[in-house]
Design a protein around this motif. Sequence first.
Motif, PDB file in Angstrom:
ATOM      1  N   SER A 219      -9.651  -2.597   2.277  1.00 33.60           N
ATOM      2  CA  SER A 219      -9.177  -1.276   2.193  1.00 33.60           C
ATOM      3  C   SER A 219      -7.959  -1.846   1.709  1.00 33.60           C
ATOM      4  N   GLN A 220      -6.736  -0.819   0.859  1.00 33.03           N
ATOM      5  CA  GLN A 220      -5.127  -0.940   0.422  1.00 33.03           C
ATOM      6  C   GLN A 220      -4.320  -1.390   1.538  1.00 33.03           C
ATOM      7  N   ALA A 221      -4.649  -0.746   3.005  1.00 34.71           N
ATOM      8  CA  ALA A 221      -3.442  -0.806   3.460  1.00 34.71           C
ATOM      9  C   ALA A 221      -4.464  -2.750   4.397  1.00 34.71           C
ATOM     10  N   GLU A 222      -5.388  -2.877   4.559  1.00 31.90           N
ATOM     11  CA  GLU A 222      -5.597  -4.189   4.646  1.00 31.90           C
ATOM     12  C   GLU A 222      -4.731  -5.405   3.624  1.00 31.90           C
ATOM     13  N   LEU A 223      -4.724  -5.297   2.512  1.00 31.90           N
ATOM     14  CA  LEU A 223      -4.734  -5.927   1.704  1.00 31.90           C
ATOM     15  C   LEU A 223      -3.648  -5.816   1.306  1.00 31.90           C
ATOM     16  N   TYR A 224      -2.597  -5.106   1.600  1.00 27.59           N
ATOM     17  CA  TYR A 224      -0.816  -4.856   1.744  1.00 27.59           C
ATOM     18  C   TYR A 224      -0.440  -5.916   2.489  1.00 27.59           C
ATOM     19  N   LEU A 225      -1.532  -5.655   3.556  1.00 28.63           N
ATOM     20  CA  LEU A 225      -0.896  -6.097   5.440  1.00 28.63           C
ATOM     21  C   LEU A 225      -1.045  -7.686   4.442  1.00 28.63           C
ATOM     22  N   VAL A 404       1.631   1.655   9.855  1.00 27.94           N
ATOM     23  CA  VAL A 404       0.829   0.705  10.073  1.00 27.94           C
ATOM     24  C   VAL A 404       0.799  -0.334   9.735  1.00 27.94           C
ATOM     25  N   LEU A 405       1.603  -1.289   9.845  1.00 26.69           N
ATOM     26  CA  LEU A 405       2.181  -2.919   9.827  1.00 26.69           C
ATOM     27  C   LEU A 405       2.862  -2.336  11.804  1.00 26.69           C
ATOM     28  N   GLY A 406       3.658  -1.587  12.287  1.00 26.43           N
ATOM     29  CA  GLY A 406       3.807  -1.312  13.766  1.00 26.43           C
ATOM     30  C   GLY A 406       5.325  -2.865  13.169  1.00 26.43           C
ATOM     31  N   SER A 407       5.766  -2.389  12.605  1.00 27.02           N
ATOM     32  CA  SER A 407       7.174  -3.413  11.989  1.00 27.02           C
ATOM     33  C   SER A 407       8.457  -2.203  13.437  1.00 27.02           C
TER      34      SER A 407
END
Length: 596
Positions: A219-225, A404-407
Amino acid sequence: MRRLEWWQKAVFYQIYPRSFADGNGDGVGDFAGMTRRLDYLQDLGIDAIWLSPFYPSPQCDCGYDVSNYTDVAPEYGTLSDFRDFVSQAHQRNIRVIIDFVINHTSHEHPWFAESRSGRGNPKRDWYIWKDGRGGAPPNGWFSCFGGPAWELDRLTQQYYYHYFLKQQPDLNWRNPEVRRAMFDVVRFWLDLGVDGFRIDAPGTLFEDADLRESSQARSQAELYLALHQARTSEERLRASEALESLYERQVERPEVHEVMQGLRALVDTYGDGVLVGEVDDPSYHGNGTDELQLVFNFPLMRAESLRPAQIRANQSERLSRLPPGAWPCNTLGNHDSSRVWSHFADGRHDAELARLSLALMLTLRGTPFLYYGEEIGMTDLLLTDASGFRDYLSKWLYQQEIEVLGSSPAEALRNAAMLGRDKCRTPMQWSTLANAGFSPSGARTWLPVNPNFAHGVNVEGQLAVSGSMLEFYRALLRLRRSSYALTAGSWQVLAADQADCLAFLRKVDDQDLLVVLNWSDRPQLLHLNLEGARLTAPPRPSDATADRPAVASRVLFSTHRQQGHGAGLDELRIAPFEVLIAEVDLPPHRPARQEE
Ligand code: GLC
């Protein structure tokens, strides 16, 4: 040698109208301000201006969401101010090209308002409307600005497609009426005297007609991660390629070339206008004469650092892929990227590295595009308050980081400021006055002014200081104008095994220029194989002086030595971070090999 067109000889300067000069004191740049600064640009020595969008727009994507293609937004002035700007630029022999946002309109454009008003509306098919799949979007495509590429419109219960923001619906270029309307826009501006267009994001014009899914399973979120977590340049490259593959069905469809051909044919009917595309694929040159005249060398701009080996590889790859008749085009920065100074800084030799990068731009073969503020060494400004973000991308990245990343908020802010684009769009720094002379004192500028204007990074200060970045830049621009070899000359690498120095020749019939750029903080000793260089264009058999060794006859420009001095080439000592441009005597003069 064939005659060069104006855009082959020109140095372009990109102006981001919101940030160049504020003529009416409202904190936003405008045509009145830009017109007043034309003398400055003329003195600087540029030949053409690329204006980013100045059209009416709700500013969801800082003007790349156009709600009227044939007018000027009131905050920038009027059409008459635009005409005045173009005519005053032309009086100074400066050409003007404008941004043409071709893939999408704003959601506030009257065409879209009509299109969304009902399934039977005559403009329905001007955009891309599809039925959903049982409550889900038509397919799994993503918007490159985050989230699904489809937006459900409640009124008609269909989805429209948007590659960028949902406030930027894609036009349907498969509809001939759209093409006619957009070509009318081109005519409108050509009739007003513009010299060409920078075509925004042409690669996104068409998408797969059958709506096939991408082969990228993540997914896009995984790829950004993954991109976020990449630590080495190798990992970053792989992660960004994976992210790009997510959009594989949505970009670069072959139909785009026919539109480019149509545009080129239209512009050609007006004379010598130029088209430059926001793409790096040489296929957009078509056969070399029937699509875009210029496509950007983005791989160079996107390099993590500039090193001689990479530059040599980049040039050899780019130049060899140009179809006959096409012309290269280089840039190191624009309104979507980091500023040159910040991008290539190492924290210790930032000024030297910035000068080397800019010298490279002005000596490589091809048309250079410079970005406003580069000439005084403007740097990225990372905003320290998320409420100050103006770029939608920064806002979205900030939210993703947290949700999403919890930063932590501090980390999210830093990353969003770094990856977003506000950093390179801050107001031009003209002087040490309040607001850097961009806006009058007391005005609230649309993005904050970089505080380094008070510490030497401003035009007025640098005009007064010898050895300033601005002086360096102006001198190089003057040299480029006066040395035909720097514009028209062929490109030939010397000392190709050198890790720290980039050395090359630029040659025309009656001039051979040697350029040496030392990327290291240590002096270098170069043994230049000019014998080889000389032999690439064999001397005429009758020439008796053919074996005379080559010497650098005259220094034309150097950061370390006196202009006019000679320099031996067999053992050439180059100072740390030196920029050297010398006229070389390669007897006998013979017709240079041209790569045009
Ligand atoms: C281009 C522009 C960028 C904009 C995008 C959508 O990439 O350079 O600023 O956000 O197109 O129009």
